[in-house]
Enzyme design. Structure first.
Site: not given
Ligand code: SAM
Length: 304
Positions: A97, A114, A186-188, A206-207, A253
């Site tokens: 970002y 999606w 928010g920040d999870f 997967h991140d 990746n």
């Protein structure tokens, strides 16, 4: 990377593109002009409901830039943003970002998936009994909107980083239309999470490396109501980890662009069980992504 290898990669890429070009345009007989093939009209034209144009633009930019440093990535076992875009990224999303146009391209690219298989992953299990659904790390809200359409008796929210939520509200909602989903910023890893009966995590685990996954799933366990569940959507590797090829490439990746990797069903089962979601079930609805559902257990680490 061996000297000259980057030039070779560029050449290989150009060859691939010219091959792809053959599939994308067809010659109009005798007139010496060209027209879009059915494939390009479906997947490349921006107005097509199944367009994958933004994903391809994203892959051709940031992703291709990171893959140009594949050898360094394998040697170092870490993402290649510092070489590809000049940002040293402990948190990969600060590189992903890095500007508003990059954020929008990433969000648009991801949401295009999606339009092809969102319905399939959301109907792999009957989710109608879950009254409150939260798509955690839900980005633009495309999958959440599909959930709201498929399960009209449920209320659906999207939770994501504040700048992502602001972009989703500004750029991804039809002006004047009543949104079918609620957006929560928010920040999870840090913020209080909304209470929900079902948490969806699509292409989120997967991140991240295992420790961060268990931390995140543990936070979900605390926010999940009794009787609730977790739905994971990922490109799962076959037993033994030797395929399918697409998931293996995605896994490479993830190393070049994130902190995680693609996993086998048994890996997801272990992570979910450690965080209090035992007996994870796997379904393959067709297409690249699998759906995995695990009911909330009484306590983290307890197998019921
Ligand atoms: N679930 C979406 C999908 O499948 O299209 C997006 C998947 S994307 C790979 C990961 C998502 O996690 C992004 O939308 C990103 O903004 C979000 N994310 C990353 N770190 C986060 C954090 N600390 N708190 C909340 N969301 C976060």
């Amino acid at each position: 990377m061996a000297p000259g290898r980057e030039g070779e990669l560029d050449r290989d890429f150009r060859v691939l593109m010219s091959l792809a070009h053959g599939f994308m345009v067809s010659q109009v007989p005798r007139r010496g002009s060209y027209t879009n093939s059915a494939l390009s009209s479906t997947f490349l034209v921006s107005g097509s409901p199944q367009s994958q144009r933004c994903m391809l633009l994203y892959l051709a930019g940031t992703t291709y830039g990171c893959w140009a440093h594949l050898a360094a990535g394998v040697r170092e076992g870490r993402n290649q943003y510092s070489r590809a875009v000049g940002i040293s990224a402990e948190d990969p999303f600060s590189a992903i970002y890095r500007s508003e146009p990059e954020r929008l391209l990433f969000m648009r690219g991801l949401q295009e998936t999606w339009s092809l298989c969102g319905g399939r992953v959301l109907t792999a299990f009957d989710l109608s009994r879950f009254r409150v659904i939260c798509d955690l790390g839900g980005g633009s809200g495309a999958l959440a909107q599909e959930a709201a359409r498929l399960y009209p008796g449920s209320s659906v929210c999207v939770f994501d980083l504040p700048d992502v939520i602001a972009a989703a509200r500004t750029h991804f909602l039809s002006p004047g239309a009543r949104p079918s989903v609620r957006f929560v910023a928010g920040d999870f890893f840090r913020s209080r999470l909304p209470r929900a009966d079902l948490f969806i995590l699509a292409r989120v685990l997967h991140d991240w490396a295992d420790g961060a996954c268990v931390e995140l799933l543990g936070r979900l366990h605390r926010a999940c109501r009794p009787g609730g569940a977790l739905l994971l959507v990922e490109a799962v590797l076959a037993k033994g980890g030797a395929g399918p090829l697409r998931s293996l490439l995605l896994s490479l990746n993830m190393m070049l662009q994130a902190e995680g990797w693609e996993r086998q069903a048994s890996d997801y089962r272990n992570l979910a069980t450690r965080a209090g979601f035992p007996r994870l079930q796997l379904r393959r609805p067709g297409g690249p992504y699998h759906a995995m559902l695990a009911r909330r257990g009484p306590r983290p680490g307890i197998i019921t």
